[in-house]
Design an enzyme around this catalytic site. Structure first.
Site, short mmCIF file in Angstrom:
data_model
loop_
_atom_site.label_atom_id
_atom_site.label_comp_id
_atom_site.label_asym_id
_atom_site.label_seq_id
_atom_site.Cartn_x
_atom_site.Cartn_y
_atom_site.Cartn_z
N ASP A 44 -1.27 -1.60 10.82
CA ASP A 44 -1.61 -1.57 9.39
C ASP A 44 -2.39 -2.79 8.93
O ASP A 44 -2.98 -2.77 7.86
CB ASP A 44 -0.34 -1.49 8.54
CG ASP A 44 0.35 -0.13 8.62
OD1 ASP A 44 -0.21 0.78 9.25
OD2 ASP A 44 1.44 0.00 8.06
N LYS A 58 0.86 -1.19 0.00
CA LYS A 58 0.00 0.00 0.00
C LYS A 58 0.89 1.23 0.00
O LYS A 58 2.08 1.18 0.34
CB LYS A 58 -0.95 0.01 1.21
CG LYS A 58 -0.27 -0.01 2.59
CD LYS A 58 0.19 1.34 3.10
CE LYS A 58 0.84 1.25 4.48
NZ LYS A 58 1.66 2.44 4.81
#
Length: 268
Positions: free
Chosen positions: A132, A8
């Site tokens: 995350d 990401k």
């Protein structure tokens, strides 16, 4: 079963305040990109974890993939598996590679063994593994807040745009990144700024980690400036570094320019 845990990027990263639990409250947009590891899980007589590709530091028994399996096994009747991870996404690069691996373990075990865990269930397990991790359960653009593990939907699509990611072969730990930043109340509403045209992001959306790390590692601002020279409509560091990305209107090959570094490009 084989799956492909992807990385990401952070579009904006505001460090707002330090929490009483030692973590920080942040605001950021997490956006999935196609740079991926390869994860295989198959039933086996006894549990095992192995890896190839980029060398993963530390005790393999403490790898997040192993922790993800153990977390589910504590609550579920999971059989032993053989797990292999081909590590491709650079480590310490600010792209959430390890977090993605752990989240994809949860999802693959859920599918393979028909555990019937909901998205809500999987996200709660993922939050126990890292800040995350929960993002990679739904794995879609999200506005992230608190520790980065709480989400709000965001109408942001960069479909048709292209990205170049440059990892300057520089590992930056989260602790090192936070040591150079002072939490503060943002002067820009990030969720509103994200609705502006992408070329305007350059003037209003930033990663708070850049200030300290750019002074410490001059190669980072040099890469960012080169992105703009080569036509990027937006460029920034992702996460706590050290990867710099550029967003382009058309496919752009910068491999020769950044030859000493690890470069990946793809469509968003």
């Amino acid at each position: 079963m084989v799956t492909f845990p992807n990385a990401k990027i952070n579009i904006g990263l505001q460090i707002i305040e330090k929490r009483s639990d030692g973590f920080h409250n942040i605001a950021s947009c997490f956006y999935p990109v196609g740079w991926s590891d390869v994860l295989e899980i198959i039933p086996a007589a006894e549990f095992s974890f192995s890896s190839s590709g980029i060398e993963i530091p530390g005790d393999p028994a403490k790898n997040l993939c192993v922790k993800a399996y153990e977390l589910l096994k504590h609550d579920m009747d999971l059989p032993p598996v053989a797990m292999h991870l081909l590590k491709i996404v650079p480590i310490g690069a600010g792209m959430g590679g390890g977090s993605a691996d752990a989240a994809f373990v949860l999802k693959l075990l859920n599918t393979t063994f028909h555990l019937s865990l909901s998205t809500f269930d999987l996200e709660n397990y993922a939050r126990k593994l890292g800040s995350d991790c929960a993002f990679f359960i739904e794995n879609k653009p999200q506005f992230c807040y608190e520790k980065g593990d709480q989400f709000a939907d965001i109408s942001l699509s960069m479909k048709g745009k292209y990205i170049v990611l440059v990892y300057p072969n520089l590992h930056i730990s989260t602790a090192e990144a936070y040591a150079g930043v002072t939490p503060q109340t943002p002067d820009v509403n990030l969720s509103e700024a994200l609705q502006r045209p992408i070329p305007e992001w350059r003037h209003c959306i930033k990663n708070d980690f850049e200030n300290g790390l750019f002074l410490k590692y001059p190669v980072l601002p040099q890469i960012k400036e080169k992105m703009y020279e080569k036509g990027a409509i937006y460029s920034a560091m992702t996460g706590s570094g050290s990867t710099i990305y550029g967003i382009f209107e058309k496919e752009t090959d910068l491999q020769n320019i950044f030859a000493p570094f690890t470069v990946w490009k793809g469509e968003l």
